[in-house]
Write an enzyme that holds these catalytic residues in place. Structure first.
Site, PDB file in Angstrom:
ATOM      1  N   GLU A 206      -8.967 -15.512  16.313  1.00 28.81           N
ATOM      2  CA  GLU A 206      -8.124 -14.130  16.344  1.00 28.81           C
ATOM      3  C   GLU A 206      -8.644 -12.680  15.539  1.00 28.81           C
ATOM      4  OE1 GLU A 206      -5.133 -11.026  15.368  1.00 28.81           O
ATOM      5  OE2 GLU A 206      -6.854 -12.182  13.626  1.00 28.81           O
TER       6      GLU A 206
ATOM      7  N   SER B 194     -16.081  -0.030   3.651  1.00 31.85           N
ATOM      8  CA  SER B 194     -14.636  -0.282   4.596  1.00 31.85           C
ATOM      9  C   SER B 194     -14.061   0.170   2.969  1.00 31.85           C
ATOM     10  CB  SER B 194     -14.741  -1.617   5.267  1.00 31.85           C
ATOM     11  OG  SER B 194     -14.692  -2.578   3.822  1.00 31.85           O
TER      12      SER B 194
ATOM     13  N   ASP C 219      -7.506  -5.767  -2.898  1.00 32.34           N
ATOM     14  CA  ASP C 219      -8.583  -6.751  -1.487  1.00 32.34           C
ATOM     15  C   ASP C 219     -10.079  -6.255  -1.989  1.00 32.34           C
ATOM     16  OD1 ASP C 219      -7.967  -4.542   0.011  1.00 32.34           O
ATOM     17  OD2 ASP C 219      -7.997  -5.936   1.469  1.00 32.34           O
TER      18      ASP C 219
ATOM     19  N   ALA D 280      -7.569 -18.358  12.353  1.00 38.22           N
ATOM     20  CA  ALA D 280      -8.084 -16.611  11.860  1.00 38.22           C
ATOM     21  C   ALA D 280      -9.368 -16.556  11.911  1.00 38.22           C
ATOM     22  CB  ALA D 280      -7.865 -16.102  10.244  1.00 38.22           C
TER      23      ALA D 280
ATOM     24  N   GLU E 226      -8.145 -11.067  -4.869  1.00 34.52           N
ATOM     25  CA  GLU E 226      -7.597 -10.874  -3.387  1.00 34.52           C
ATOM     26  C   GLU E 226      -8.337 -12.944  -2.598  1.00 34.52           C
ATOM     27  OE1 GLU E 226      -5.721  -9.644   0.253  1.00 34.52           O
ATOM     28  OE2 GLU E 226      -7.773 -10.682   1.191  1.00 34.52           O
TER      29      GLU E 226
ATOM     30  N   ARG F 239     -12.165 -16.657  -0.643  1.00 33.34           N
ATOM     31  CA  ARG F 239     -10.842 -17.547   0.969  1.00 33.34           C
ATOM     32  C   ARG F 239     -11.198 -19.246   0.371  1.00 33.34           C
ATOM     33  NH1 ARG F 239     -12.463 -15.475   5.995  1.00 33.34           N
ATOM     34  NH2 ARG F 239     -10.886 -14.082   5.309  1.00 33.34           N
TER      35      ARG F 239
HETATM   36  P1  GTP Z   1      -4.408  -5.485   4.966  1.00 32.12           P
HETATM   37  O1  GTP Z   1      -4.856  -3.965   4.335  1.00 32.12           O
HETATM   38  O2  GTP Z   1      -5.696  -5.875   5.849  1.00 32.12           O
HETATM   39  O3  GTP Z   1      -5.842  -6.118   3.907  1.00 32.12           O
HETATM   40  O4  GTP Z   1      -3.307  -5.815   5.041  1.00 32.12           O
HETATM   41  P2  GTP Z   1      -2.313  -5.937   3.607  1.00 32.12           P
HETATM   42  O5  GTP Z   1      -2.732  -4.933   2.695  1.00 32.12           O
HETATM   43  O6  GTP Z   1      -0.953  -5.972   4.251  1.00 32.12           O
HETATM   44  O7  GTP Z   1      -2.630  -7.781   3.413  1.00 32.12           O
HETATM   45  P3  GTP Z   1      -2.460  -9.122   4.123  1.00 32.12           P
HETATM   46  O8  GTP Z   1      -1.835 -10.080   2.829  1.00 32.12           O
HETATM   47  O9  GTP Z   1      -0.772  -8.035   5.230  1.00 32.12           O
HETATM   48  O10 GTP Z   1      -3.500  -9.477   4.971  1.00 32.12           O
HETATM   49  C1  GTP Z   1      -4.746  -9.259   4.384  1.00 32.12           C
HETATM   50  C2  GTP Z   1      -6.192 -10.085   4.786  1.00 32.12           C
HETATM   51  O11 GTP Z   1      -6.113 -11.360   5.244  1.00 32.12           O
HETATM   52  C3  GTP Z   1      -6.494  -9.522   5.493  1.00 32.12           C
HETATM   53  O12 GTP Z   1      -7.872  -7.937   5.016  1.00 32.12           O
HETATM   54  C4  GTP Z   1      -7.207 -10.094   6.566  1.00 32.12           C
HETATM   55  O13 GTP Z   1      -8.173 -10.679   6.013  1.00 32.12           O
HETATM   56  C5  GTP Z   1      -5.686 -11.315   6.362  1.00 32.12           C
HETATM   57  N1  GTP Z   1      -5.046 -11.129   7.578  1.00 32.12           N
HETATM   58  C6  GTP Z   1      -3.932 -10.559   7.309  1.00 32.12           C
HETATM   59  N2  GTP Z   1      -3.553 -10.744   8.910  1.00 32.12           N
HETATM   60  C7  GTP Z   1      -4.232 -11.536   9.664  1.00 32.12           C
HETATM   61  C8  GTP Z   1      -4.234 -11.741  11.051  1.00 32.12           C
HETATM   62  O14 GTP Z   1      -3.316 -11.057  11.853  1.00 32.12           O
HETATM   63  N3  GTP Z   1      -5.279 -11.984  11.435  1.00 32.12           N
HETATM   64  C9  GTP Z   1      -6.460 -12.615  10.441  1.00 32.12           C
HETATM   65  N4  GTP Z   1      -7.560 -12.870  11.306  1.00 32.12           N
HETATM   66  N5  GTP Z   1      -6.532 -12.333   9.432  1.00 32.12           N
HETATM   67  C10 GTP Z   1      -5.465 -11.842   9.140  1.00 32.12           C
HETATM   68 MG    MG Z   2      -7.257  -6.265   3.743  1.00 29.98          MG
END
Ligand code: GTP
Ligand code: MG
Length: 258
Positions: free
Chosen positions: A197, A92, A115, A194, A182, A120
């Protein structure tokens, strides 16, 4: 490559990768040994990178566990309910590195992906989520790089959580690595939502049928309402300490002590 009886167990992906690499070797006429050496180097760099990020997780996890144990022993109450960690898999990591476009060197990947290491933290109450974030942010050796408050401003789909990227020093034998980690801090209700979802989005590859979308929207409202109700009960369990000059300005006002 000669077929062996074990070939049936090799995952398709790996077999495809090897076949593609073999074809490349044959068509480009590259020196197989030089390529093998390059692959070995990349593999070593990724292994080292992941080791450093695992140490970053270990450092921050220790801080979280210390807070939790201190609270449990001193106050018989902890704002921290559960803690989970995850290190991004190589697969990933490579997928995100390609998606985010940029150099594919380990140095460039480290700079644009924050990240790789994740922790968490689940709390019972919204105010505890902010409180835990504040306690960690106040620690001298944790530098807060970014804060996203999806509790004060939920995402369009209803997702709520506090996201912090913190940087922690990891002391190695010859040098200190600054590792970003993160942190996702949320309530049990936010976590429940979450997690469902995420599973649905995965199943439907992000194209949720409208009726499920509506159901999830409604569930987000119910989770939000549950958090608000629980927050009102919180004062009965343990009054909030008073914070000053913290990271967040919009967090819920602490219930008053009687
Ligand atoms: P990523 O590239 O996905 O890591 O997102 P980002 O760099 O824009 O950061 P963001 O803070 O939006 O999200 C980081 C992480 O939060 C994601 O990898 C998920 O683990 C979680 N997350 C964010 N948005 C959602 C959502 O809509 N649903 C769920 N289930 N998890 C979310
Ligand atoms: Mg992420």
């Amino acid at each position: 490559m000669t077929a062996t009886p074990g070939d049936a167990d090799v995952p398709d992906r790996v077999r495809d990768m090897v076949a593609a690499r073999q074809q490349q070797l044959e068509t480009v006429g590259a020196d197989p040994q030089a390529l093998a050496e390059q692959l070995r180097q990349v593999f070593e760099e990724f292994t080292e990178l992941r080791m450093h990020y695992q140490f970053g997780i270990d450092e921050v996890l220790t801080k979280v566990e210390i807070l939790r144990k201190e609270f449990e022993q001193m106050h018989e109450y902890s704002p921290i309910e559960h803690v989970r960690t995850r290190l991004k898999s190589v697969e990933s990591l490579v997928e995100k590195a390609l998606r985010t476009e940029g150099e594919m060197t380990v140095r460039a990947i480290r700079e644009r992906i924050h990240d790789i290491a994740g922790i968490r933290i689940t709390c019972s109450f919204v105010s505890d989520a902010y409180w835990v974030a504040e306690m960690l942010a106040a620690q001298g050796d944790l530098e807060v790089l970014t804060v996203k408050d999806y509790i004060a401003s939920p995402k369009a789909n209803g997702y709520r959580s506090l996201h912090l990227i913190v940087r922690v020093p990891v002391y190695l034998s010859t040098h200190v690595e600054q590792v970003p980690v993160e942190l996702q801090i949320r309530t049990i209700a936010m976590d429940f939502w979450a997690s469902v979802e995420h599973k649905l989005s995965y199943k439907y590859e992000r194209n949720l049928p409208p009726e499920l979308r509506e159901e999830l929207d409604d569930a987000a409202r119910v989770a939000d309402d549950l958090d608000a109700r629980m927050e009102r009960l919180r004062g009965e369990i343990r009054p909030m300490p008073v914070h000053e000059g913290g990271l967040f300005t919009q967090r819920p006002a602490p219930p008053t002590e009687d």
